[in-house]
Design an enzyme around this catalytic site. Structure first.
Site, mmCIF file in Angstrom:
data_model
loop_
_atom_site.group_PDB
_atom_site.id
_atom_site.type_symbol
_atom_site.label_atom_id
_atom_site.label_comp_id
_atom_site.label_asym_id
_atom_site.label_seq_id
_atom_site.Cartn_x
_atom_site.Cartn_y
_atom_site.Cartn_z
ATOM 1 N N GLU A 26 5.432 2.429 -38.313
ATOM 2 C CA GLU A 26 6.362 2.991 -39.306
ATOM 3 C C GLU A 26 5.739 4.171 -40.053
ATOM 4 O O GLU A 26 6.431 5.149 -40.344
ATOM 5 C CB GLU A 26 6.807 1.889 -40.270
ATOM 6 C CG GLU A 26 7.645 0.827 -39.564
ATOM 7 C CD GLU A 26 7.963 -0.389 -40.421
ATOM 8 O OE1 GLU A 26 7.590 -0.415 -41.619
ATOM 9 O OE2 GLU A 26 8.592 -1.331 -39.886
ATOM 10 N N LYS A 82 14.569 1.793 -51.560
ATOM 11 C CA LYS A 82 15.875 2.019 -50.926
ATOM 12 C C LYS A 82 16.839 2.718 -51.883
ATOM 13 O O LYS A 82 16.563 2.840 -53.081
ATOM 14 C CB LYS A 82 16.415 0.661 -50.447
ATOM 15 C CG LYS A 82 15.522 -0.008 -49.395
ATOM 16 C CD LYS A 82 16.131 -1.313 -48.876
ATOM 17 C CE LYS A 82 15.222 -1.956 -47.815
ATOM 18 N NZ LYS A 82 15.859 -3.165 -47.205
ATOM 19 N N HIS A 113 11.631 -1.806 -48.872
ATOM 20 C CA HIS A 113 11.149 -2.179 -47.546
ATOM 21 C C HIS A 113 9.630 -2.179 -47.545
ATOM 22 O O HIS A 113 9.006 -1.304 -48.148
ATOM 23 C CB HIS A 113 11.639 -1.165 -46.501
ATOM 24 C CG HIS A 113 10.943 -1.315 -45.174
ATOM 25 N ND1 HIS A 113 11.367 -2.219 -44.228
ATOM 26 C CD2 HIS A 113 9.829 -0.717 -44.665
ATOM 27 C CE1 HIS A 113 10.541 -2.157 -43.189
ATOM 28 N NE2 HIS A 113 9.606 -1.256 -43.430
ATOM 29 N N PHE A 158 24.701 -7.155 -39.030
ATOM 30 C CA PHE A 158 24.557 -6.435 -40.298
ATOM 31 C C PHE A 158 24.051 -4.997 -40.121
ATOM 32 O O PHE A 158 23.866 -4.278 -41.102
ATOM 33 C CB PHE A 158 23.644 -7.204 -41.264
ATOM 34 C CG PHE A 158 22.225 -7.400 -40.795
ATOM 35 C CD1 PHE A 158 21.264 -6.400 -40.953
ATOM 36 C CD2 PHE A 158 21.827 -8.604 -40.216
ATOM 37 C CE1 PHE A 158 19.949 -6.577 -40.537
ATOM 38 C CE2 PHE A 158 20.511 -8.794 -39.792
ATOM 39 C CZ PHE A 158 19.578 -7.772 -39.952
ATOM 40 N N TYR A 215 14.464 0.811 -37.746
ATOM 41 C CA TYR A 215 15.037 -0.546 -37.666
ATOM 42 C C TYR A 215 15.374 -0.925 -36.227
ATOM 43 O O TYR A 215 16.362 -1.616 -35.979
ATOM 44 C CB TYR A 215 16.273 -0.643 -38.556
ATOM 45 C CG TYR A 215 15.995 -0.828 -40.032
ATOM 46 C CD1 TYR A 215 15.125 -1.824 -40.490
ATOM 47 C CD2 TYR A 215 16.626 -0.037 -40.986
ATOM 48 C CE1 TYR A 215 14.883 -2.009 -41.843
ATOM 49 C CE2 TYR A 215 16.390 -0.223 -42.353
ATOM 50 C CZ TYR A 215 15.520 -1.209 -42.774
ATOM 51 O OH TYR A 215 15.283 -1.414 -44.118
ATOM 52 N N ASN A 253 18.411 -4.827 -51.259
ATOM 53 C CA ASN A 253 17.271 -5.588 -51.770
ATOM 54 C C ASN A 253 16.091 -4.692 -52.160
ATOM 55 O O ASN A 253 14.940 -5.117 -52.147
ATOM 56 C CB ASN A 253 16.866 -6.663 -50.763
ATOM 57 C CG ASN A 253 16.459 -6.074 -49.419
ATOM 58 O OD1 ASN A 253 16.410 -4.854 -49.268
ATOM 59 N ND2 ASN A 253 16.138 -6.917 -48.475
#
Ligand code: IDP
Ligand code: MG
Length: 138
Positions: free
Chosen positions: A129, A11, A118, A59, A51, A115
């Site tokens: 994905e 990320k 992914h 969020f 997503y 974080n």
């Protein structure tokens, strides 16, 4: 075989903090192989596809702003079996404050949104994905 591949995204925080090599290096040391990798800046449309399960959650807007704020490394990694599960175990819990030491999030992070990485959460997610980000991958 597609079932032995999974999608990884380092990320924007991982790229900004210079932790991409550390993260990909862990997968390589585990015995997984890179089969595709590219730095990309992700826009709202591809993030809404990726997503889809989170669209509309409280969020979600913060997540899209974060994921789009700079380049990410999108990668496909391959292993002998259940690669998505191997990667998820190495990531640790979604919240880095709860992720076990020894996991990537547990060792490198403190923020639930930021974080670092992914990983697809099932064999079906991995197929879905990988097809979003690398539609031409054989
Ligand atoms: P995962 O990445 O461990 O599969 P998901 O629940 O699928 O976690 O959430 C996707 C991403 O959205 C997380 O990795 C994190 O960046 C962000 N996120 C998840 N839950 C929260 C939250 O409660 N607050 C803020 N961000 C969150
Ligand atoms: Mg998830």
């Amino acid at each position: 075989m597609a079932v032995n591949r999974t999608l990884v995204i380092c990320k924007p925080d991982a790229v900004e903090r210079g932790q991409v090599g550390e993260i990909i290096g862990r997968f390589e040391r585990k015995g997984l192989q890179l089969v595709a990798a590219e730095l990309r800046t992700l826009g709202p449309d591809v993030l809404a596809l990726h997503y889809a399960e989170h669209v509309g959650k409280d969020f979600y807007d913060d997540l899209v702003a974060f994921m789009g704020r700079g380049p990410v490394l999108v990668a496909v990694v391959e292993g002998p079996h259940d690669t998505w599960s191997v990667v998820r175990q190495m990531l640790g819990a979604t919240d880095p404050m709860k992720a076990a030491p020894g996991t990537i999030r547990g060792d490198l992070g403190t923020e639930v949104t930021e974080n670092l990485v992914h990983g697809s959460d099932s064999a079906e997610s991995a197929r879905r994905e990988v097809a979003i980000f690398f539609p031409g991958l054989q």
